[in-house]
Design a protein around this motif. Structure first.
Motif, PDB file in Angstrom:
ATOM      1  N   ALA A   1     143.971 -61.342  12.292  1.00 37.59           N
ATOM      2  CA  ALA A   1     142.792 -62.149  11.954  1.00 37.59           C
ATOM      3  C   ALA A   1     142.255 -61.800  10.570  1.00 37.59           C
ATOM      4  O   ALA A   1     141.912 -62.688   9.772  1.00 37.59           O
ATOM      5  N   LYS A   2     142.186 -60.502  10.267  1.00 32.71           N
ATOM      6  CA  LYS A   2     141.663 -60.075   8.965  1.00 32.71           C
ATOM      7  C   LYS A   2     142.613 -60.455   7.834  1.00 32.71           C
ATOM      8  O   LYS A   2     142.163 -60.786   6.725  1.00 32.71           O
TER       9      LYS A   2
ATOM     10  N   LYS B   1     144.592 -63.084   7.807  1.00 33.72           N
ATOM     11  CA  LYS B   1     144.416 -64.526   7.592  1.00 33.72           C
ATOM     12  C   LYS B   1     143.147 -64.785   6.791  1.00 33.72           C
ATOM     13  O   LYS B   1     143.146 -65.590   5.844  1.00 33.72           O
ATOM     14  N   GLU B   2     142.069 -64.096   7.155  1.00 33.47           N
ATOM     15  CA  GLU B   2     140.797 -64.256   6.449  1.00 33.47           C
ATOM     16  C   GLU B   2     140.920 -63.841   4.984  1.00 33.47           C
ATOM     17  O   GLU B   2     140.409 -64.511   4.082  1.00 33.47           O
ATOM     18  N   TYR B   3     141.637 -62.739   4.731  1.00 36.35           N
ATOM     19  CA  TYR B   3     141.814 -62.242   3.370  1.00 36.35           C
ATOM     20  C   TYR B   3     142.606 -63.245   2.521  1.00 36.35           C
ATOM     21  O   TYR B   3     142.252 -63.535   1.374  1.00 36.35           O
TER      22      TYR B   3
ATOM     23  N   GLU C   1     142.967 -66.500   2.997  1.00 40.20           N
ATOM     24  CA  GLU C   1     142.183 -67.711   2.742  1.00 40.20           C
ATOM     25  C   GLU C   1     141.131 -67.490   1.662  1.00 40.20           C
ATOM     26  O   GLU C   1     140.808 -68.397   0.900  1.00 40.20           O
ATOM     27  N   LYS C   2     140.607 -66.270   1.578  1.00 38.96           N
ATOM     28  CA  LYS C   2     139.555 -65.971   0.613  1.00 38.96           C
ATOM     29  C   LYS C   2     140.097 -65.657  -0.776  1.00 38.96           C
ATOM     30  O   LYS C   2     139.535 -66.088  -1.792  1.00 38.96           O
TER      31      LYS C   2
ATOM     32  N   SER D   1     143.891 -68.580  -2.580  1.00 38.89           N
ATOM     33  CA  SER D   1     143.667 -70.007  -2.384  1.00 38.89           C
ATOM     34  C   SER D   1     144.624 -70.862  -3.211  1.00 38.89           C
ATOM     35  O   SER D   1     144.800 -70.646  -4.411  1.00 38.89           O
TER      36      SER D   1
END
Length: 325
Positions: free
Chosen positions: A298-299, A301-303, A305-306, A309
């Motif tokens: 999860a982290k 994926k979040e990283y 996306e942030k 990009s």
């Protein structure tokens, strides 16, 4: 604008994937962008002649040394994307570093994938600091995260296309795994010394003897023939370790999705080696701790996306390309 893009375009390289993606950005902004393989050219005069014959107005290249040395006879504006080899290897060679310095002086801009790459470049060529832009790469494997995690803690993502089963692969290889779920640790790399694919083999072989469910798969093309023979011999004598030849991109992505974890190893990239020193300990923990695995996925994926990009990368290259007009 008609732009020549020089890069290493052999199929196994990440450079090819990067060059094709960036070329797409440039063409989507209305320019003509022609990709050519650095390996086609033996001298800077050949590139200079091509630029004149084909009426190229500017050049973009990946690799400050490999690509840059081919522009020493050219007068068209150009930009450079640092390659990992530039910062990790070529910078140590005095003659190559001198050529790189000349290329830097004449370039309109430079792109580094990380802040660390920029810092190292600034240390050697402080005069070029204002030209260097940091633009992280976007994921190479599509837009959705796989089931596998990556022990380098980089968010590898992939498109759900082809199907692949490591369970079937193991059964076809004579491994009895009908009633057990195998844990596949996948190392994807071209077979060459700098990627250090043998780093894990002994430790993993010993672990497999105690825990038969775990397997290490090394997959990738032959880049260095003598070293490939060394890898083949080592893997043949190991337990629970397999060497698989390169696969088409979609099948490789599917193989990554069907893995428990994707591993990265490199002699020249310190992060990978540091993490692998504790590899077995971390892997055992990931197998036993479902929450930890899900948290890392999860982290990651979040990283991604942030910080990685697609839109930001595209806009960066649109703006930089405008500096070549």
């Amino acid at each position: 604008m008609k732009l020549l893009f020089l890069a290493c375009l052999s199929p196994p390289t990440g450079n090819r994937t990067t060059a094709e993606r960036i070329s797409g950005y440039i063409q989507s902004s209305g320019h003509v962008c022609i990709l050519r393989d650095i390996a086609e050219f033996k001298s800077s005069s050949q590139v200079s002649d091509l630029i004149t014959e084909e009426k190229f107005e500017a050049v973009l290249m990946i690799h400050l040394y490999k690509g840059g040395r081919l522009l020493l006879d050219s007068s068209v504006p150009y930009g450079v994307i640092f390659g990992g080899t530039d910062i990790n290897e070529d910078i140590k060679d005095e003659k190559k570093r001198e050529v790189m310095g000349v290329v830097l002086q004449e370039s309109r801009f430079l792109v580094a994938f990380t802040d660390q790459m920029k810092k190292i470049a600034e240390l050697h060529w402080p005069f070029a600091s204002s030209k260097i832009h940091v633009q992280p790469q976007v994921p190479r494997y599509g837009q959705k995260p796989p089931n596998a995690i990556t022990l380098q803690f980089q968010g590898v993502v992939t498109k759900p296309c082809a199907k692949f089963s490591w369970g079937e692969f193991l059964q076809n290889s004579g491994v009895q795994c009908k009633n057990i779920d195998p844990y596949i640790f996948l190392l994807v790399c071209g077979l060459r010394q700098v990627k250090d694919p043998l780093f894990l083999v002994d430790a993993f072989s010993a672990w497999h003897k105690k825990e038969p469910r775990v397997h290490l798969i090394i997959i990738g093309p032959e880049v260095d023939a003598p070293f490939t023979q060394q890898v083949e011999a080592k893997v043949k004598s190991a337990f629970g370790v397999y060497l698989v030849s390169e696969k088409p991109q979609e099948e490789l992505h599917a193989a990554m999705r069907d893995s428990f974890a994707v591993v990265n190893s490199s002699i020249s990239e310190g992060m990978s080696s540091t993490i692998l020193e504790e590899f077995i300990e971390l892997s055992k923990r990931l197998i036993s701790d479902t929450y930890l695995k899900e948290s890392i996925v999860a982290k990651a994926k979040e990283y991604v996306e942030k910080h990685h990009s697609w839109n930001t990368e595209r806009e960066t290259y649109w703006k930089l390309t405008a500096n070549l007009l």
